[in-house]
Design a protein around this motif. Sequence first.
Motif, PDB file in Angstrom:
ATOM      1  N   GLY A  75       0.827  -1.203   0.000  1.00  0.00           N
ATOM      2  CA  GLY A  75       0.000   0.000   0.000  1.00  0.00           C
ATOM      3  C   GLY A  75       0.851   1.238   0.000  1.00  0.00           C
ATOM      4  O   GLY A  75       1.881   1.310  -0.629  1.00  0.00           O
ATOM      5  N   ARG A  77       0.044   6.418  -6.583  1.00  0.00           N
ATOM      6  CA  ARG A  77      -0.492   5.376  -7.462  1.00  0.00           C
ATOM      7  C   ARG A  77       0.583   4.642  -8.237  1.00  0.00           C
ATOM      8  O   ARG A  77       0.274   3.828  -9.092  1.00  0.00           O
ATOM      9  N   PRO A  79       3.145   1.864  -9.208  1.00  0.00           N
ATOM     10  CA  PRO A  79       3.106   0.441  -8.848  1.00  0.00           C
ATOM     11  C   PRO A  79       4.272   0.049  -7.956  1.00  0.00           C
ATOM     12  O   PRO A  79       5.372   0.585  -8.056  1.00  0.00           O
ATOM     13  N   CYS A  85      -2.623  -6.818  -1.370  1.00  0.00           N
ATOM     14  CA  CYS A  85      -2.414  -5.752  -2.358  1.00  0.00           C
ATOM     15  C   CYS A  85      -3.629  -4.845  -2.455  1.00  0.00           C
ATOM     16  O   CYS A  85      -4.731  -5.307  -2.785  1.00  0.00           O
ATOM     17  N   THR A  86      -3.428  -3.553  -2.226  1.00  0.00           N
ATOM     18  CA  THR A  86      -4.486  -2.564  -2.398  1.00  0.00           C
ATOM     19  C   THR A  86      -4.082  -1.490  -3.391  1.00  0.00           C
ATOM     20  O   THR A  86      -4.777  -0.475  -3.520  1.00  0.00           O
ATOM     21  N   ARG A  87      -2.976  -1.684  -4.095  1.00  0.00           N
ATOM     22  CA  ARG A  87      -2.542  -0.806  -5.171  1.00  0.00           C
ATOM     23  C   ARG A  87      -1.809  -1.666  -6.187  1.00  0.00           C
ATOM     24  O   ARG A  87      -1.495  -2.828  -5.904  1.00  0.00           O
ATOM     25  N   PRO A  88      -1.513  -1.160  -7.377  1.00  0.00           N
ATOM     26  CA  PRO A  88      -0.864  -1.999  -8.383  1.00  0.00           C
ATOM     27  C   PRO A  88       0.480  -2.556  -7.895  1.00  0.00           C
ATOM     28  O   PRO A  88       1.296  -1.841  -7.312  1.00  0.00           O
ATOM     29  N   CYS A 100      -5.856  -9.586  -3.437  1.00  0.00           N
ATOM     30  CA  CYS A 100      -5.864  -8.360  -4.247  1.00  0.00           C
ATOM     31  C   CYS A 100      -7.226  -7.696  -4.131  1.00  0.00           C
ATOM     32  O   CYS A 100      -8.241  -8.311  -4.457  1.00  0.00           O
ATOM     33  N   THR A 156      -7.584  -3.531  -7.361  1.00  0.00           N
ATOM     34  CA  THR A 156      -6.328  -3.115  -7.967  1.00  0.00           C
ATOM     35  C   THR A 156      -5.927  -4.107  -9.048  1.00  0.00           C
ATOM     36  O   THR A 156      -6.599  -5.117  -9.268  1.00  0.00           O
TER      37      THR A 156
END
Length: 259
Positions: free
Chosen positions: A48, A52, A54, A75-78, A102, A105
Motif C-alpha cells: 500500500g 499510485r 506500482p 495488495c491494495t494498489r498496483p 488483491c 487493484t
Amino acid sequence: MVLGGAAGGRAATGVAACPAMGFRAHRHAILVVGVRSDTVFRGPVHGGGAGREPLIMTACRFPDNCSSGGAGVFCTRPVAFTDCTISYNAAELCVEGGGVLCVTTTVSMTRCVIAENFAKVRGGGVYGTHDAWLQLRDCAIFGNRTHEEGGGLFGTGTAVNCIVAENTAAVSGGVGGSWRLEHCTIAGNACRGLDLSDGRLDSCIVWDNAGVSRLSWSSATPDVSYSCLEGEVVLPGMGNTNTDPRFLGWRTRTEVYVD
C-alpha cells in the motif's frame, strides 16, 4: 535481505502464534512502498502506501506467514511480481487469499511460484475481489488449498503459460471465477479443475482433476479452442479434443511432459 518485525520504520512489531497452522503471524503487516529486490519478508506484506505508482517486487520470497487475509501479500494498489516465491502462508483466521489477496487493484505476476498456501474459504493461492484484475504469466500454482472455492486461483484476469496443479477446494480446486487462459495446464486438482462463470480457453490442457465435474462453465456456450479437456464429449470449438494427453511425468512440479 530479510525484512520482518521493525525494519526501517515500515514494519510494526508484535508477533503472535497461529496454532492451527503452526506458523507465526504479525498482528500488523509490513507496509512496503517503492521497489524491493532479493528480499525475504517475514511477516504479511501490505502493498500500500501513498500515491499510485506500482510496487515492483523482484526475486523476493514470502514464506511462512499467517494472517486474517492475504497472509503472504495483501495488495491494495498496483503490484508487479517477477521471479518471486509465495509459499506456506495461511489465511486461517478469516477467509480469503492464503498467498495473495488483491483488493480493487491490478496485480501482475511473472515467473512466480505460489505454493502450499491455505485460505479458510476462497483463493488458497491467489484471491482477487470482483473489482481486481490479475495477470499471470509463466507461473506455477500448486499445492494450495481452501475449504470452499478456488484452491489455486479465484478472481478475474488472464493466465498465460501457467501450471495449476495439485490444489484442493470443495469447488474449483484449480481455477474459479472469470479467466482468459492461454497455453495453461490445469491438472491433478480436487475438486474440479475449472469452475468458470465466464472466460476463454485457448491451447490449454485440463486433465486428471478429481470431482463430480472436472470442468464447470456457467456460460451457455463455452469459448474454448485448440484445447484438450477430459470428458465424454469434445467441447464445441476449433481444434478441441478429449484425447488423453498421456502425461509422461513431472521433471519438477512446475514442468510436465506429454507424449
